[in-house]
Design an enzyme around this catalytic site. Sequence first.
Site, PDB file in Angstrom:
ATOM      1  CB  VAL A 183     -27.703 -42.150 -14.527  1.00 12.82           C
ATOM      2  CG1 VAL A 183     -26.603 -43.140 -14.877  1.00 12.82           C
ATOM      3  CG2 VAL A 183     -27.110 -40.816 -14.113  1.00 12.82           C
ATOM      4  CB  CYS A 184     -32.012 -45.467 -15.116  1.00 13.98           C
ATOM      5  SG  CYS A 184     -31.733 -45.440 -13.328  1.00 13.98           S
TER       6      CYS A 184
END
Length: 187
Positions: free
Chosen positions: A46-47
């Site tokens: 997700v980062c």
Amino acid sequence: MALINTPIKPFKATAYKEGKFVDISDADTKGKWSIFFFYPADFTFVCPTELEDLAGIYPTLKDINVEVFSVSTDTHFSHKAWHDTSPAIGKINYFMVGDQSGTITNNFDVMRPGVGLADRATFLVDPEGIIQFMEITSEGVGRNASELLRKVKAAQYVASHPGEVCPAKWEEGEKTLAPSFDLVGKI
């Protein structure tokens, strides 16, 4: 975690920015708005989507006197390696802060106990070093840079227009509110 309207704590760190390692500190936030964008770790899932989304609005943020400090407990060396190998992260021109000691992450109270990783958290700090807003989401919930930009503009508007507040979904140029006794029960 009552950090709203409190000053940020002193820190020193090394960041990766635009092909260089640079030393930074809390002094680098004075006189401008600052976003501290904490994320769990480099080379994750997700980062990079969040960091790439933030990179897309970075020029707009710079135009309105906002600096961005993305922070994880990885080293600045890891940030460089990620920047050099990921097409998404390669778009980043803001500070990628290495916080392997956890000082900054602990200063903002977003260190996961016993894990050594930051929560997914965003803080807006005003030019005097005071925290104006914060958002923390769970591991799997990514943030939206456009919404962050809207909130930054609202915070800047409120700071420069005493006695006015921005209602829900406020966008730049829209009507604001002037809190008063006359409004109680009418909204």
